[in-house]
Design a protein around this motif. Sequence first.
Motif, PDB file in Angstrom:
ATOM      1  N   PRO A  63      33.968  27.364  80.226  1.00  0.00           N
ATOM      2  CA  PRO A  63      33.416  28.657  80.647  1.00  0.00           C
ATOM      3  C   PRO A  63      33.898  29.850  79.809  1.00  0.00           C
ATOM      4  CG  PRO A  63      34.217  27.421  82.556  1.00  0.00           C
ATOM      5  CD  PRO A  63      34.649  26.665  81.354  1.00  0.00           C
ATOM      6  N   SER A  64      35.082  29.732  79.177  1.00  0.00           N
ATOM      7  CA  SER A  64      35.616  30.889  78.446  1.00  0.00           C
ATOM      8  C   SER A  64      35.097  30.936  77.000  1.00  0.00           C
ATOM      9  CB  SER A  64      37.141  30.827  78.449  1.00  0.00           C
ATOM     10  OG  SER A  64      37.560  29.666  77.766  1.00  0.00           O
ATOM     11  N   GLN A  65      34.442  29.865  76.579  1.00  0.00           N
ATOM     12  CA  GLN A  65      33.877  29.796  75.227  1.00  0.00           C
ATOM     13  C   GLN A  65      32.732  30.798  75.084  1.00  0.00           C
ATOM     14  OE1 GLN A  65      32.534  25.767  74.849  1.00  0.00           O
ATOM     15  NE2 GLN A  65      32.465  25.857  72.602  1.00  0.00           N
ATOM     16  N   LEU A  66      32.418  31.196  73.848  1.00  0.00           N
ATOM     17  CA  LEU A  66      31.232  32.018  73.646  1.00  0.00           C
ATOM     18  C   LEU A  66      29.988  31.105  73.763  1.00  0.00           C
ATOM     19  CD1 LEU A  66      32.064  34.369  70.617  1.00  0.00           C
ATOM     20  CD2 LEU A  66      31.789  35.004  73.034  1.00  0.00           C
ATOM     21  N   ALA A  67      28.961  31.639  74.429  1.00  0.00           N
ATOM     22  CA  ALA A  67      27.737  30.836  74.590  1.00  0.00           C
ATOM     23  C   ALA A  67      27.161  30.437  73.235  1.00  0.00           C
ATOM     24  CB  ALA A  67      26.698  31.614  75.398  1.00  0.00           C
ATOM     25  N   ARG A  68      27.306  31.303  72.248  1.00  0.00           N
ATOM     26  CA  ARG A  68      26.709  31.017  70.941  1.00  0.00           C
ATOM     27  C   ARG A  68      27.408  29.870  70.216  1.00  0.00           C
ATOM     28  NH1 ARG A  68      26.883  34.979  66.158  1.00  0.00           N
ATOM     29  NH2 ARG A  68      26.300  33.001  65.227  1.00  0.00           N
ATOM     30  N   ASP A  69      28.612  29.525  70.666  1.00  0.00           N
ATOM     31  CA  ASP A  69      29.332  28.424  70.031  1.00  0.00           C
ATOM     32  C   ASP A  69      29.037  27.075  70.688  1.00  0.00           C
ATOM     33  OD1 ASP A  69      30.460  30.169  68.245  1.00  0.00           O
ATOM     34  OD2 ASP A  69      32.249  30.520  69.482  1.00  0.00           O
ATOM     35  N   VAL A  70      28.246  27.088  71.751  1.00  0.00           N
ATOM     36  CA  VAL A  70      27.953  25.841  72.468  1.00  0.00           C
ATOM     37  C   VAL A  70      26.714  25.161  71.857  1.00  0.00           C
ATOM     38  CG1 VAL A  70      27.297  24.837  74.700  1.00  0.00           C
ATOM     39  CG2 VAL A  70      28.923  26.753  74.602  1.00  0.00           C
ATOM     40  N   GLY A  71      26.819  23.849  71.667  1.00  0.00           N
ATOM     41  CA  GLY A  71      25.652  23.071  71.226  1.00  0.00           C
ATOM     42  C   GLY A  71      25.406  23.148  69.733  1.00  0.00           C
ATOM     43  N   ASP A  72      24.252  22.673  69.346  1.00  0.00           N
ATOM     44  CA  ASP A  72      23.800  22.569  67.962  1.00  0.00           C
ATOM     45  C   ASP A  72      23.948  23.904  67.219  1.00  0.00           C
ATOM     46  OD1 ASP A  72      22.505  22.019  65.665  1.00  0.00           O
ATOM     47  OD2 ASP A  72      20.600  21.437  66.596  1.00  0.00           O
ATOM     48  N   GLN A  73      24.679  23.899  66.113  1.00  0.00           N
ATOM     49  CA  GLN A  73      24.938  25.159  65.416  1.00  0.00           C
ATOM     50  C   GLN A  73      23.959  25.431  64.264  1.00  0.00           C
ATOM     51  OE1 GLN A  73      27.187  27.675  66.362  1.00  0.00           O
ATOM     52  NE2 GLN A  73      27.085  26.391  68.184  1.00  0.00           N
ATOM     53  N   ARG A  74      22.919  24.600  64.126  1.00  0.00           N
ATOM     54  CA  ARG A  74      21.929  24.879  63.092  1.00  0.00           C
ATOM     55  C   ARG A  74      21.105  26.105  63.474  1.00  0.00           C
ATOM     56  NH1 ARG A  74      20.505  18.648  62.704  1.00  0.00           N
ATOM     57  NH2 ARG A  74      20.625  19.033  64.921  1.00  0.00           N
ATOM     58  N   ALA A  75      20.484  26.716  62.470  1.00  0.00           N
ATOM     59  CA  ALA A  75      19.613  27.862  62.759  1.00  0.00           C
ATOM     60  C   ALA A  75      18.619  27.451  63.837  1.00  0.00           C
ATOM     61  CB  ALA A  75      18.881  28.288  61.494  1.00  0.00           C
ATOM     62  N   PRO A  76      18.442  28.254  64.888  1.00  0.00           N
ATOM     63  CA  PRO A  76      17.553  27.846  65.983  1.00  0.00           C
ATOM     64  C   PRO A  76      16.098  27.727  65.527  1.00  0.00           C
ATOM     65  CG  PRO A  76      18.242  30.123  66.255  1.00  0.00           C
ATOM     66  CD  PRO A  76      19.057  29.569  65.125  1.00  0.00           C
TER      67      PRO A  76
END
Lengths: 465, 465
Positions: free
Chosen positions: A195-208
């Motif tokens: 929960p304390s992680q940034l949402a943008r760091d969760v999941g696939d990090q390729r350009a959306p």
Amino acid sequence: MTQNAQRNPPELLYLLHSDPGELAEALEGMRAADVAEALLSLHPDAASKVMAALPFEMAVQVFDEPELTHHRCDIVARMDRRAAVALIEAMSSDQQADLFRELPPAKQKSLLELLTPDTRSGLVELLVHAPHTAGGIMTTELVSVPASFTVAQTLAHIRSVGQAKETVYAIYVTDDASGALVHTVSLRALMFADPSQLARDVGDQRAPLRVQARTDREEVARTISKYNLLAIPVVDEADRVLGIVTVDDVIDAIVREQTEDVQKFGGMEALDAPYMEISFFDMVKKRAGWLMALFLSEMLTATAMQHYEHEIEKAVVLSMFIPLIMSSGGNSGSQATSLIIRAIALREVKLSDFWKIAARELPTGLVLGVILGIIGIIRILIWQHVGLYDYGPHFAKIAFTIGGALVGVVTFGSLAGSMLPFLLKRLGFDPASASAPFVATLVDVTGLVIYFSVATAILSGTLLP
Amino acid sequence: MTQNAQRNPPELLYLLHSDPGELAEALEGMRAADVAEALLSLHPDAASKVMAALPFEMAVQVFDEPELTHHRCDIVARMDRRAAVALIEAMSSDQQADLFRELPPAKQKSLLELLTPDTRSGLVELLVHAPHTAGGIMTTELVSVPASFTVAQTLAHIRSVGQAKETVYAIYVTDDASGALVHTVSLRALMFADPSQLARDVGDQRAPLRVQARTDREEVARTISKYNLLAIPVVDEADRVLGIVTVDDVIDAIVREQTEDVQKFGGMEALDAPYMEISFFDMVKKRAGWLMALFLSEMLTATAMQHYEHEIEKAVVLSMFIPLIMSSGGNSGSQATSLIIRAIALREVKLSDFWKIAARELPTGLVLGVILGIIGIIRILIWQHVGLYDYGPHFAKIAFTIGGALVGVVTFGSLAGSMLPFLLKRLGFDPASASAPFVATLVDVTGLVIYFSVATAILSGTLLP
């Protein structure tokens, strides 16, 4: 049939014959999609009464069903204006836009004025986009959070705004300053994240994955289906999220495109409306255009036949096989065209595969032509020997004329049929316009020329001078 | 093109020409669907090397892409058996079943033996279902909870098992004792619900939508699309959940059905494989069948023409318009057929609408026939007056023969074309088999009879005896 759908028909039948009050009561137990389906079979006068009698919540859901398109417009025209406005305010934005696109300009204007400024401006922005584009089918009810949000903040945000959104399963993370899309994260991934992680760091990090507002809806469908997405964001030039297209809208788009393709392949303009709903005049208009164009082209066959007048006079027997030979060319062309149209639509073949396809269709056409040619020759020989018809002393030569012509015509049909969609695409037309009748017409004139050339080659000196 | 897809082609081009090691490295930056697409253009030998070089996680995702179907089978045959088994174990159950269906029986058996007992028994159960049914496309990776679970317990359960499931957005609540499906609840609804509530009390309380294992996949697609679902549960006779069909599988099914329909309408058997991948022999086989059947039926035209031999001998001019008149009948028939096939597929019309459709097509065909008839008459009169061709002293009668025949042929074409799909459906065949060539063939013989009957009526006493 599903178990669920099976329960409905008797109810519907009853509903259609009871008064609007009872009707609405019975409808309450049904799903919105079923009610929408039932409304489709009602006259707009009755349908608008049913809509008025429905609980508001249900009425909104029913009006959000894209299946209602044409009907929805007629219903709104008959509804009390205040009720209509309340309903429209509660609809999802993509369906609002859909509805307004169908309304006559006067009605559109008068209703727009009654909407809240927010709804109005949102709607006006959506109506800018062409209906065949991503912008034209997107909805603006999406969940987005700034890149500085943590997972916990994002989940809290979903809980506070999620109920009014089209989907909460894909969350769009945007740059705090520019508002540009930087990340897409699924609710599923958020649920499993710290929960304390940034949402943008969760999941696939390729350009959306994303599409432009002007991207064709067919391309949007392809992207969603290829990557198995539940929704795809629609962005402007600065990569800001304008809306999303969800997978259920895409299915509707796929089905609609499919209908257009089948109708075009049948040799007519796409109807753009259900068969039973289109007016007689529109029906004739949509069909007469292509029919006349094909007829005018086909007149060339009459001109071609004039050239062979003397051959026919000398050997009337030749005229008997004209329908058989022409139709064989048309049929083999129709097969090849349907194959290639579909392969192009599925991106299995590209324009640059032109020669590869030709190299496949030429031998395929030859083999098919030889098969039909042999059958044709056997047919004539049997008729002659059994005595069903007397082709005269030169019956063997006639048989080989028919056989030879069939090889030529079927080969040409397969080649021409497979090349026509490419040609249309290269010229900037929809390859699906290469309809079965179009190909048949193309092949007919050439078929006659092939036939009479083979006849002249084989029969001159005997039947022909 | 999407922005995303545009980035790939140069990479792919490079990949196809580099060695497998480098290739795999480069592929890592791509999405599974893109890798699958790239593999499709590689020879199975190369593709299996790439698969072996991919990180395991990625390899599983790639193998889960339904687009790989035919190729997947060839790749597995070339892979190290141990690696293949590891991969298969990690695939989702619907894709496992899809792969096994394509494998040759010997290979199937030898691989089955190497799988864990759990995977094996699950797979054997899935393989029982026909591939065109809900059971044949379902996956067993679903989240279900007993009816005694609270919202909090359900959410906890999702967190503990969710990562291995196909979707966590729809949760299936089953009766504690019988295991029968009692409720479907969305993750979204659970997020907004009171944690101490029972999960089965959250959301829509109507009987949950579901399909039987033997339900046709087309029907499954229709249900998912109608009710805008992300997944639908597949149940057995006792209403126990066997699996789910997700919306992305349904899109694949819709696209596949669409391809079959277009190919059938083009007058051939459905290919069941991409155009570029099917063997030459199979291609000829799929096309020759219908082509021969149509050819044999079309032979009736030769027989019909024999009957009119004397008319043609007396008035060769009549033979010149045979192609034009026959093709007009075929074209109008093709239009009507494509309209009706599509309307039946979309459930816009039912078998019982037969007479309603006939009552629409009759006047439509008449109007279209009159339009073409008038053009035909004008064409002959112009040619005569300008001197392009001399139809003789009876040119006006000839013109009216052509005009009258066109009215008859086009009207008959529209009627026959619209009735044929109904007839096929009534006889238990796929209405989509009513192809453009089929209709044209049907109309051709009758077209000749109409033409020569009109000719006899108008021209006897002048050109004809």
